[in-house]
Design a protein around this motif. Structure first.
Motif, PDB file in Angstrom:
ATOM      1  N   PHE A 108     -72.746  63.717 -18.641  1.00 28.39           N
ATOM      2  CA  PHE A 108     -73.796  63.757 -17.533  1.00 28.39           C
ATOM      3  C   PHE A 108     -73.594  62.182 -16.831  1.00 28.39           C
ATOM      4  O   PHE A 108     -73.575  61.182 -17.503  1.00 28.39           O
ATOM      5  CB  PHE A 108     -75.256  63.576 -18.074  1.00 28.39           C
ATOM      6  N   GLU A 109     -73.635  62.238 -15.526  1.00 31.12           N
ATOM      7  CA  GLU A 109     -73.554  60.870 -14.683  1.00 31.12           C
ATOM      8  C   GLU A 109     -74.763  61.012 -13.548  1.00 31.12           C
ATOM      9  O   GLU A 109     -74.911  62.153 -13.168  1.00 31.12           O
ATOM     10  CB  GLU A 109     -72.105  60.733 -14.150  1.00 31.12           C
ATOM     11  N   GLY A 110     -75.343  59.779 -13.468  1.00 30.27           N
ATOM     12  CA  GLY A 110     -76.296  59.698 -12.311  1.00 30.27           C
ATOM     13  C   GLY A 110     -77.659  59.591 -12.954  1.00 30.27           C
ATOM     14  O   GLY A 110     -77.792  59.239 -14.152  1.00 30.27           O
ATOM     15  N   ASN A 111     -78.532  60.225 -12.189  1.00 27.90           N
ATOM     16  CA  ASN A 111     -80.060  60.318 -12.675  1.00 27.90           C
ATOM     17  C   ASN A 111     -80.785  61.729 -12.669  1.00 27.90           C
ATOM     18  O   ASN A 111     -79.873  62.430 -12.077  1.00 27.90           O
ATOM     19  CB  ASN A 111     -80.810  59.292 -11.836  1.00 27.90           C
ATOM     20  N   ALA A 112     -81.887  61.618 -12.901  1.00 29.75           N
ATOM     21  CA  ALA A 112     -82.576  62.805 -12.815  1.00 29.75           C
ATOM     22  C   ALA A 112     -82.558  63.665 -11.568  1.00 29.75           C
ATOM     23  O   ALA A 112     -82.396  64.830 -11.503  1.00 29.75           O
ATOM     24  CB  ALA A 112     -83.982  62.774 -13.520  1.00 29.75           C
ATOM     25  N   ALA A 113     -82.551  62.922 -10.366  1.00 29.13           N
ATOM     26  CA  ALA A 113     -82.915  63.421  -9.153  1.00 29.13           C
ATOM     27  C   ALA A 113     -81.407  63.965  -8.568  1.00 29.13           C
ATOM     28  O   ALA A 113     -81.350  64.710  -8.004  1.00 29.13           O
ATOM     29  CB  ALA A 113     -83.461  62.732  -8.266  1.00 29.13           C
ATOM     30  N   GLU A 114     -80.422  63.168  -9.038  1.00 25.73           N
ATOM     31  CA  GLU A 114     -79.052  63.328  -8.428  1.00 25.73           C
ATOM     32  C   GLU A 114     -77.868  63.366  -9.340  1.00 25.73           C
ATOM     33  O   GLU A 114     -76.803  62.907  -9.007  1.00 25.73           O
ATOM     34  CB  GLU A 114     -78.623  62.353  -7.251  1.00 25.73           C
ATOM     35  N   GLY A 115     -78.282  63.933 -10.571  1.00 32.02           N
ATOM     36  CA  GLY A 115     -77.024  64.073 -11.760  1.00 32.02           C
ATOM     37  C   GLY A 115     -75.964  65.140 -11.671  1.00 32.02           C
ATOM     38  O   GLY A 115     -76.328  65.957 -11.034  1.00 32.02           O
ATOM     39  N   GLN A 116     -75.047  65.167 -12.383  1.00 34.83           N
ATOM     40  CA  GLN A 116     -74.150  66.097 -12.395  1.00 34.83           C
ATOM     41  C   GLN A 116     -73.292  66.082 -13.746  1.00 34.83           C
ATOM     42  O   GLN A 116     -73.344  64.732 -14.299  1.00 34.83           O
ATOM     43  CB  GLN A 116     -73.313  66.132 -11.122  1.00 34.83           C
ATOM     44  N   TRP A 117     -72.621  67.045 -13.996  1.00 35.37           N
ATOM     45  CA  TRP A 117     -72.091  66.934 -15.211  1.00 35.37           C
ATOM     46  C   TRP A 117     -70.351  66.989 -14.766  1.00 35.37           C
ATOM     47  O   TRP A 117     -70.231  67.459 -13.865  1.00 35.37           O
ATOM     48  CB  TRP A 117     -71.880  68.347 -16.008  1.00 35.37           C
ATOM     49  N   THR A 118     -69.676  65.799 -15.434  1.00 33.19           N
ATOM     50  CA  THR A 118     -68.467  65.671 -14.887  1.00 33.19           C
ATOM     51  C   THR A 118     -67.484  65.646 -16.090  1.00 33.19           C
ATOM     52  O   THR A 118     -67.610  65.303 -17.384  1.00 33.19           O
ATOM     53  CB  THR A 118     -68.418  64.029 -14.527  1.00 33.19           C
ATOM     54  N   THR A 119     -66.408  66.333 -15.919  1.00 30.98           N
ATOM     55  CA  THR A 119     -65.110  66.700 -16.768  1.00 30.98           C
ATOM     56  C   THR A 119     -64.567  65.249 -17.010  1.00 30.98           C
ATOM     57  O   THR A 119     -64.096  64.645 -16.061  1.00 30.98           O
ATOM     58  CB  THR A 119     -64.385  67.602 -16.423  1.00 30.98           C
ATOM     59  N   VAL A 120     -64.559  64.869 -18.331  1.00 30.90           N
ATOM     60  CA  VAL A 120     -63.937  63.523 -18.599  1.00 30.90           C
ATOM     61  C   VAL A 120     -62.859  63.675 -19.714  1.00 30.90           C
ATOM     62  O   VAL A 120     -62.332  62.336 -20.055  1.00 30.90           O
ATOM     63  CB  VAL A 120     -65.241  62.650 -19.288  1.00 30.90           C
ATOM     64  N   GLU A 121     -62.561  64.861 -19.971  1.00 34.16           N
ATOM     65  CA  GLU A 121     -61.267  65.036 -20.894  1.00 34.16           C
ATOM     66  C   GLU A 121     -60.297  66.125 -20.275  1.00 34.16           C
ATOM     67  O   GLU A 121     -60.550  66.985 -19.903  1.00 34.16           O
ATOM     68  CB  GLU A 121     -61.737  65.399 -22.178  1.00 34.16           C
ATOM     69  N   PRO A 122     -59.066  65.808 -20.268  1.00 34.46           N
ATOM     70  CA  PRO A 122     -58.189  66.598 -19.776  1.00 34.46           C
ATOM     71  C   PRO A 122     -57.772  67.991 -20.706  1.00 34.46           C
ATOM     72  O   PRO A 122     -57.995  67.688 -21.841  1.00 34.46           O
ATOM     73  CB  PRO A 122     -56.679  65.871 -19.653  1.00 34.46           C
ATOM     74  N   VAL A 123     -57.341  68.767 -20.012  1.00 35.81           N
ATOM     75  CA  VAL A 123     -56.798  69.811 -20.700  1.00 35.81           C
ATOM     76  C   VAL A 123     -55.433  69.513 -21.148  1.00 35.81           C
ATOM     77  O   VAL A 123     -54.497  69.148 -20.554  1.00 35.81           O
ATOM     78  CB  VAL A 123     -56.718  71.317 -19.830  1.00 35.81           C
ATOM     79  N   LEU A 124     -55.253  69.813 -22.533  1.00 35.12           N
ATOM     80  CA  LEU A 124     -53.968  69.266 -23.347  1.00 35.12           C
ATOM     81  C   LEU A 124     -53.097  70.501 -23.386  1.00 35.12           C
ATOM     82  O   LEU A 124     -51.777  70.316 -23.325  1.00 35.12           O
ATOM     83  CB  LEU A 124     -54.324  68.649 -24.720  1.00 35.12           C
TER      84      LEU A 124
END
Length: 132
Positions: A108-124
């Motif tokens: 999770f990145e951002g804040n409660a109003a403008e947050g989003q889930w970001t993929t942070v690990e690559p597909v191996l």
């Protein structure tokens, strides 16, 4: 041989207990799953993670299709005796069915109003090449 040690676990109404798999060495949390009494006993017996699949309604030996077996080094029970922690070595470094190291690859990145889930690990490894 008795299995009184299984009675110490606080099983839920469905006879299940939540399980966290953590990688030995890195301490990365790899995945979350469920076990019933049979799965936990089998895990102890063979030294590899065996879970209970709620969707398939059967035991699931981690890696039975993918080959990504989890060798169990330690099994711990939390203070409330209702969560199990497995300390494992993850075969091929892939624990997630998406082909990633960990199932917890979204941050999770951002804040409660403008947050989003970001993929942070690559597909191996492409899951289409793992599962037939």
């Amino acid at each position: 041989m008795t299995q009184d040690w299984l009675d110490k676990v606080s099983w839920d109404a469905q006879g299940l207990v939540p399980v966290i798999a953590q990688e030995v060495g890195s301490n990365d949390v790899l995945m979350f799953a469920w076990m019933n009494r049979e799965a936990l006993a089998r895990t102890v017996e063979i030294g590899e993670a065996v879970y209970y699949s709620r969707s398939r309604k059967r035991l699931w030996h981690k890696g039975e299709e993918s080959g990504h077996v989890q060798k169990v080094h330690e099994i711990r029970l939390d203070c409330d005796e209702d969560v199990v922690l497995l300390k494992v070595t993850q075969n091929d470094g892939i624990a997630c069915h998406t082909g990633r190291h960990s199932c917890f690859f979204q941050k999770f990145e951002g804040n409660a109003a403008e947050g989003q889930w970001t993929t942070v690990e690559p597909v191996l490894k492409d899951p289409n090449k793992i599962y037939k």
